[in-house]
Scaffold this motif. Structure first.
Motif, PDB file in Angstrom:
ATOM      1  N   GLY A   1      37.851  39.577  32.993  1.00 29.48           N
ATOM      2  CA  GLY A   1      38.929  39.683  33.959  1.00 29.48           C
ATOM      3  C   GLY A   1      40.089  40.459  33.371  1.00 29.48           C
ATOM      4  N   ASN A   2      41.160  40.546  34.132  1.00 35.57           N
ATOM      5  CA  ASN A   2      42.338  41.256  33.609  1.00 35.57           C
ATOM      6  C   ASN A   2      43.257  40.299  32.867  1.00 35.57           C
ATOM      7  OD1 ASN A   2      43.444  39.828  35.742  1.00 35.57           O
ATOM      8  ND2 ASN A   2      44.337  41.610  36.777  1.00 35.57           N
ATOM      9  N   ALA A   3      44.345  40.830  32.357  1.00 36.87           N
ATOM     10  CA  ALA A   3      45.201  40.076  31.439  1.00 36.87           C
ATOM     11  C   ALA A   3      45.799  38.825  32.075  1.00 36.87           C
ATOM     12  CB  ALA A   3      46.307  40.990  30.907  1.00 36.87           C
ATOM     13  N   ASP A   4      46.218  38.916  33.336  1.00 34.85           N
ATOM     14  CA  ASP A   4      46.876  37.753  33.943  1.00 34.85           C
ATOM     15  C   ASP A   4      45.930  36.887  34.766  1.00 34.85           C
ATOM     16  OD1 ASP A   4      46.472  39.177  36.267  1.00 34.85           O
ATOM     17  OD2 ASP A   4      48.591  39.574  36.662  1.00 34.85           O
ATOM     18  N   GLY A   5      44.644  37.230  34.768  1.00 34.18           N
ATOM     19  CA  GLY A   5      43.663  36.415  35.471  1.00 34.18           C
ATOM     20  C   GLY A   5      43.565  36.657  36.963  1.00 34.18           C
ATOM     21  N   SER A   6      44.348  37.593  37.500  1.00 30.05           N
ATOM     22  CA  SER A   6      44.278  37.865  38.939  1.00 30.05           C
ATOM     23  C   SER A   6      42.974  38.554  39.315  1.00 30.05           C
ATOM     24  CB  SER A   6      45.480  38.711  39.379  1.00 30.05           C
ATOM     25  OG  SER A   6      45.608  39.877  38.586  1.00 30.05           O
ATOM     26  N   ILE A   7      42.323  39.204  38.346  1.00 29.27           N
ATOM     27  CA  ILE A   7      40.940  39.647  38.492  1.00 29.27           C
ATOM     28  C   ILE A   7      40.115  38.778  37.570  1.00 29.27           C
ATOM     29  CG2 ILE A   7      39.294  41.534  38.163  1.00 29.27           C
ATOM     30  CD1 ILE A   7      41.532  43.507  38.711  1.00 29.27           C
ATOM     31  N   PRO A   8      39.193  37.995  38.089  1.00 27.05           N
ATOM     32  CA  PRO A   8      38.437  37.073  37.234  1.00 27.05           C
ATOM     33  C   PRO A   8      37.291  37.778  36.518  1.00 27.05           C
ATOM     34  CG  PRO A   8      37.741  36.812  39.499  1.00 27.05           C
ATOM     35  CD  PRO A   8      38.872  37.818  39.519  1.00 27.05           C
ATOM     36  N   GLU A   9      36.671  37.056  35.621  1.00 28.79           N
ATOM     37  CA  GLU A   9      35.458  37.530  34.957  1.00 28.79           C
ATOM     38  C   GLU A   9      34.321  37.601  35.962  1.00 28.79           C
ATOM     39  OE1 GLU A   9      32.375  36.018  31.403  1.00 28.79           O
ATOM     40  OE2 GLU A   9      34.180  34.871  31.936  1.00 28.79           O
TER      41      GLU A   9
ATOM     42  N   ILE B   1      41.046  42.312  58.205  1.00 30.80           N
ATOM     43  CA  ILE B   1      40.682  42.947  56.934  1.00 30.80           C
ATOM     44  C   ILE B   1      41.171  42.086  55.779  1.00 30.80           C
ATOM     45  CG2 ILE B   1      40.914  45.004  55.487  1.00 30.80           C
ATOM     46  CD1 ILE B   1      41.369  46.607  58.040  1.00 30.80           C
ATOM     47  N   ARG B   2      40.279  41.803  54.881  1.00 34.24           N
ATOM     48  CA  ARG B   2      40.594  41.047  53.666  1.00 34.24           C
ATOM     49  C   ARG B   2      40.792  42.033  52.524  1.00 34.24           C
ATOM     50  NH1 ARG B   2      37.924  35.755  51.199  1.00 34.24           N
ATOM     51  NH2 ARG B   2      38.348  36.078  48.965  1.00 34.24           N
ATOM     52  N   TYR B   3      41.931  41.969  51.856  1.00 35.37           N
ATOM     53  CA  TYR B   3      42.194  42.791  50.675  1.00 35.37           C
ATOM     54  C   TYR B   3      42.151  41.913  49.432  1.00 35.37           C
ATOM     55  CZ  TYR B   3      43.745  46.555  53.763  1.00 35.37           C
ATOM     56  OH  TYR B   3      43.795  47.539  54.712  1.00 35.37           O
ATOM     57  N   GLU B   4      41.635  42.482  48.352  1.00 34.68           N
ATOM     58  CA  GLU B   4      41.584  41.810  47.064  1.00 34.68           C
ATOM     59  C   GLU B   4      41.993  42.791  45.972  1.00 34.68           C
ATOM     60  OE1 GLU B   4      37.729  40.186  46.325  1.00 34.68           O
ATOM     61  OE2 GLU B   4      37.591  39.161  48.273  1.00 34.68           O
ATOM     62  N   LEU B   5      42.416  42.266  44.838  1.00 35.60           N
ATOM     63  CA  LEU B   5      42.752  43.104  43.687  1.00 35.60           C
ATOM     64  C   LEU B   5      41.483  43.376  42.887  1.00 35.60           C
ATOM     65  CD1 LEU B   5      45.141  44.436  42.136  1.00 35.60           C
ATOM     66  CD2 LEU B   5      45.172  42.389  40.697  1.00 35.60           C
ATOM     67  N   HIS B   6      41.130  44.646  42.744  1.00 35.02           N
ATOM     68  CA  HIS B   6      39.935  45.036  41.996  1.00 35.02           C
ATOM     69  C   HIS B   6      40.237  46.254  41.134  1.00 35.02           C
ATOM     70  CE1 HIS B   6      36.655  42.512  43.710  1.00 35.02           C
ATOM     71  NE2 HIS B   6      37.522  42.388  44.693  1.00 35.02           N
ATOM     72  N   ARG B   7      39.430  46.407  40.097  1.00 35.26           N
ATOM     73  CA  ARG B   7      39.485  47.640  39.303  1.00 35.26           C
ATOM     74  C   ARG B   7      38.645  48.701  39.977  1.00 35.26           C
ATOM     75  NH1 ARG B   7      39.260  43.952  34.351  1.00 35.26           N
ATOM     76  NH2 ARG B   7      37.072  43.770  34.898  1.00 35.26           N
ATOM     77  N   VAL B   8      39.213  49.867  40.132  1.00 34.66           N
ATOM     78  CA  VAL B   8      38.498  50.971  40.763  1.00 34.66           C
ATOM     79  C   VAL B   8      38.628  52.214  39.895  1.00 34.66           C
ATOM     80  CG1 VAL B   8      38.863  50.057  43.090  1.00 34.66           C
ATOM     81  CG2 VAL B   8      40.495  51.695  42.163  1.00 34.66           C
ATOM     82  N   TRP B   9      37.556  52.994  39.881  1.00 35.57           N
ATOM     83  CA  TRP B   9      37.610  54.318  39.274  1.00 35.57           C
ATOM     84  C   TRP B   9      38.355  55.257  40.216  1.00 35.57           C
ATOM     85  CZ3 TRP B   9      35.860  55.252  34.425  1.00 35.57           C
ATOM     86  CH2 TRP B   9      34.911  54.379  33.873  1.00 35.57           C
ATOM     87  N   GLU B  10      39.178  56.128  39.662  1.00 31.19           N
ATOM     88  CA  GLU B  10      39.863  57.135  40.476  1.00 31.19           C
ATOM     89  C   GLU B  10      39.338  58.520  40.119  1.00 31.19           C
ATOM     90  OE1 GLU B  10      44.213  57.052  41.672  1.00 31.19           O
ATOM     91  OE2 GLU B  10      44.208  58.744  40.264  1.00 31.19           O
ATOM     92  N   VAL B  11      38.774  59.187  41.123  1.00 33.41           N
ATOM     93  CA  VAL B  11      38.291  60.557  40.984  1.00 33.41           C
ATOM     94  C   VAL B  11      39.208  61.470  41.778  1.00 33.41           C
ATOM     95  CG1 VAL B  11      36.399  62.152  41.481  1.00 33.41           C
ATOM     96  CG2 VAL B  11      35.895  59.857  40.632  1.00 33.41           C
TER      97      VAL B  11
END
Length: 477
Positions: free
Chosen positions: A50-58, A356-366
């Motif tokens: 996950g991320n540092a603050d846990g808002s994105i889990p493992e 629409i449900r939004y969530e915090l995720h890691r995304v690649w940016e192209v």
């Protein structure tokens, strides 16, 4: 190339300039970073942690079983029915969240302050795939390579092996991210009724209803493909896609279809025109910025799935900007509720944001920037690709003056009975003329039954419809 930071691919200019050696297949040492448990990367290349603050889990494996109230063959019910929004972003407070918003979302808050809002839910890393997809990915990643000339825009794969898999789970450049994105696993076959509504600047809607047959042949072993040479040429087919228009009446009966191939990426496409009772070659369907079929000229072929190569050579220089943490549409089960009909889904200016449900995720940016001397409607395109599914979450398209012109979002959900990820629908909003369009999707919202998604051998698809020889027999006047 093997140090941990580059393997994990964290944000910050990941290998923006690569050497000729960097496009080779991954090494066994790199492949050892992929796994179901105990590895820094998931089996398809996302960061497990996950991320540092846990808002994105493992990531712990995603959805493993359908919900207890799911009926096979029925609608995909929400596996997270008790989740509530953590907060709602509006035109009044978006500035405090701006570092987690896309430029397109910011533009929507400014342009539609009374109706555009984002309900942000807990992040569920729900992505999961069949075990054979994981195994195929490891095998493919040790073999597949970009063809020579990719640095100049050539879109081609070589040395790939049979049976699918994500070819570049540890991507080293934007083209490798692009290939993973294009080949994102959606099952081997999709069939059903779909809609691609067009909404004008006054909010008037025209439904474009089609029957669709689609096979991601990349994921189909050679032994299970049709015997015709059409399905064994040019390095093997990637996507075979066909549709028949049901309405509007003036286009009813029109059939389009074809395939593209690993070493002939431009779509080999054909149209059956009912008024002429003839099959004609349609090269423009695979052309870079030609209008996407049924969009009334409001979107280009290259905007499908929020961005793809759309030709055998890219007219843009592609740059990988690493990863970002963004609020993106995810787990779009409310949109897939068959009780929601078009009038519920499509507002006058954009899709109904309350669904629409939004969530915090890691995304690649192209980022794709038009090459000198090339022509394209879009000078620049920025795409946001989910690390867990490789699907497109959204994109921005800029005009010749580098003005933000169109913004898109894709609404993806895990079909947990087959562990595939279907783009249920999308939208592309024109920020200049006030219109918006959607593309083939919204399958279960017409009252015509749910789409069938799964393996090609279990489908009812007659693969002849993907060939020019077989298309005519499907046509009706």
């Amino acid at each position: 190339m093997r140090n941990k930071a580059r393997i994990l691919g964290v944000a910050g200019g990941l290998m923006l300039t690569v050497s000729a050696a960097a496009w080779a297949r991954i090494t066994p040492e790199e492949a050892a970073q992929l796994g179901l448990t105990g590895t820094p990367l998931t089996p398809v290349g996302a960061e497990r942690a996950g991320n540092a603050d846990g808002s994105i889990p493992e990531w712990t494996g995603g959805i493993q079983q359908p919900p207890a109230n799911f009926t096979p063959g029925g609608p995909w019910v929400d596996p997270f029915p008790d989740d509530k929004p953590l907060f709602t972003i509006t035109a009044q407070n978006y500035a405090q969240y701006q570092d987690k918003l896309t430029p397109g979302q910011v533009a929507m808050f400014k342009q539609y302050p009374d109706s555009f809002r984002m309900h942000v839910y807990p992040t569920r890393r729900s992505a999961s795939f069949p075990d054979w997809v994981y195994e195929a990915t490891r095998k493919q990643a040790l073999n597949a390579e970009l063809c020579p000339g990719w640095e100049n825009g050539a879109v081609c794969l070589q040395n790939h092996v049979d049976g699918g898999g994500y070819p570049f789970p540890i991507p080293k450049n934007a083209f490798e991210v692009g290939w993973n994105h294009y080949l994102a696993y959606q099952g081997q076959a999709i069939e059903g009724m779909m809609n691609a509504p067009l909404i004008d600047s006054l909010g008037n809607r025209v439904d474009v209803i089609m029957e669709q047959w689609q096979s991601w042949m990349w994921w189909v072993p050679k032994a299970e493909r049709p015997a015709s040479d059409w399905f064994h040429r040019s390095g093997g087919p990637l996507l075979c896609d066909a549709f028949q228009v049901k309405q509007p009446p003036r286009q009813s009966g029109l059939i389009g279809g074809g395939c593209n191939f690993a070493q002939e990426f431009d779509f080999q496409s054909y149209l059956y025109v009912p008024g002429q009772r003839r099959v004609r070659k349609a090269p423009e369907i695979g052309f870079q910025d030609s209008p996407s079929f049924g969009s009334d000229g409001q979107r280009t072929v290259s905007s499908r799935w929020q961005w793809w190569f759309a030709g055998k050579e890219s007219r843009h220089d592609l740059k990988l900007n690493g990863k970002k943490e963004l609020f993106v549409p995810y787990n779009a089960y409310a949109l897939a509720d068959p009780g929601k009909r078009p009038a519920d889904l499509f507002g006058k200016k954009h899709v109904n944001q309350d669904l629409i449900r939004y969530e915090l995720h890691r995304v690649w940016e192209v980022e794709a920037t038009l090459k000198s001397g090339q022509r394209h409607l879009y000078k620049r395109i920025v795409a946001h690709i989910d690390e867990d599914t490789w699907h497109g979450m959204g994109h921005e398209a800029y005009d010749a003056r580098d003005r933000l012109w169109r913004m898109g979002e894709g609404y993806v959900l895990n079909l947990y009975d087959s562990r595939s990820h279907l783009i249920w629908g999308d939208q592309l909003v024109d920020l200049v003329n006030g219109r918006y369009t959607t593309f083939f999707g919204w399958y279960g919202n017409l009252g015509m039954g749910q789409p069938k998604v799964g393996l090609l051998k279990d489908s009812n698809i007659d693969a002849e419809i993907f060939t020019p020889q077989g298309m005519r027999k499907f046509g009706t006047r």
